[in-house]
Design an enzyme around this catalytic site. Sequence first.
Site, short mmCIF file in Angstrom:
data_model
loop_
_atom_site.label_atom_id
_atom_site.label_comp_id
_atom_site.label_asym_id
_atom_site.label_seq_id
_atom_site.Cartn_x
_atom_site.Cartn_y
_atom_site.Cartn_z
CG ASP A 76 -1.81 7.51 0.50
OD1 ASP A 76 -0.86 8.38 0.07
OD2 ASP A 76 -3.05 7.15 -0.65
CG ASP A 99 -1.85 0.84 1.79
OD1 ASP A 99 -2.09 1.64 1.06
OD2 ASP A 99 -1.08 1.99 2.30
C1 BG6 Z 1 -5.44 5.67 -0.17
C2 BG6 Z 1 -5.56 6.62 1.39
O1 BG6 Z 1 -4.73 5.56 0.06
O2 BG6 Z 1 -6.10 6.48 -0.88
C3 BG6 Z 1 -6.98 7.26 1.43
O3 BG6 Z 1 -5.33 5.43 2.09
C4 BG6 Z 1 -7.37 8.27 0.25
O4 BG6 Z 1 -6.82 7.80 2.94
C5 BG6 Z 1 -7.78 7.16 -0.82
O5 BG6 Z 1 -9.13 8.83 0.87
C6 BG6 Z 1 -8.47 7.59 -2.19
O6 BG6 Z 1 -6.88 8.36 -2.22
P1 BG6 Z 1 -7.03 9.90 -3.18
O7 BG6 Z 1 -5.60 10.49 -3.62
O8 BG6 Z 1 -7.52 9.62 -5.10
O9 BG6 Z 1 -8.13 10.42 -3.17
MG MG Z 2 -2.90 3.39 3.40
#
Ligand code: BG6
Ligand code: MG
Length: 220
Positions: A10, A8
């Site tokens: 983030d 993963d």
């Molecule tokens: C995930 C995060 O990786 O991506 C979430 O953990 C986030 O917090 C999700 O909502 C969607 O991300 P984005 O950048 O498309 O808004």
């Molecule tokens: Mg994550």
Amino acid sequence: FFQACIFDLDGVLVNTAHYHFLSWKQITNRWKVTFTEQDNESLKGLSREDSLSRLLHITGKQLTPAEREQALIEKNELFRQYLTQMTPDDVLPGVTACLRFLKENHIRLAVASSSKNARMVLQKTELTPWFDVIVDGTEIEKAKPDPEVFLKAAARLNIQPHQAIVFEDAKAGVEAALAGGFCCVGVGQADILQQAHLIIPDFASISPSDLWISLSGLSA
Ligand code: BG6
Ligand code: MG
């Protein structure tokens, strides 16, 4: 024996989980409702849309469809402001050493993220070249806890789920990995990630060789 590691992004490789929280926090401040970092745990790993639904549920806030749309746009604008300032210093401690060790041991590496900003984050932090496969939020129909993103990464790596180990910091991500038939390492708090096969607080707390020994035990 495992052949690949699927990460993963983030909160596992980069500290962006905190930036996602700070972006939502600015919106909830404007709504004048309480939203804590602990509340944010259940948003982690969810798509932008699902995060908003969860946030409305937690805070009791109600929005019209047009206001919802606006909140999603604002959240992404706020997040992308953090993104512009991102550098390789945002890579979490111990991550690069771990990737190097895995690569030296001929393990293939992938990123599987729900984020539509994932490629930009990887670029800004200069992590892109480490990965054989990248699957992001623009390429999936069902976000975590659905296993689609991990299954897609495994398919592109040309391996079966049991041949890969997933690293996740979110409860929804651990659930997705298990639903897909993967071995899962939780990165973070044990009480939140208890379903994972192994839990580490972060990559700085374990040497790559000790992690390797633990991973070998998992996939034996
Ligand atoms: C995930 C995060 O990786 O991506 C979430 O953990 C986030 O917090 C999700 O909502 C969607 O991300 P984005 O950048 O498309 O808004
Ligand atoms: Mg994550």
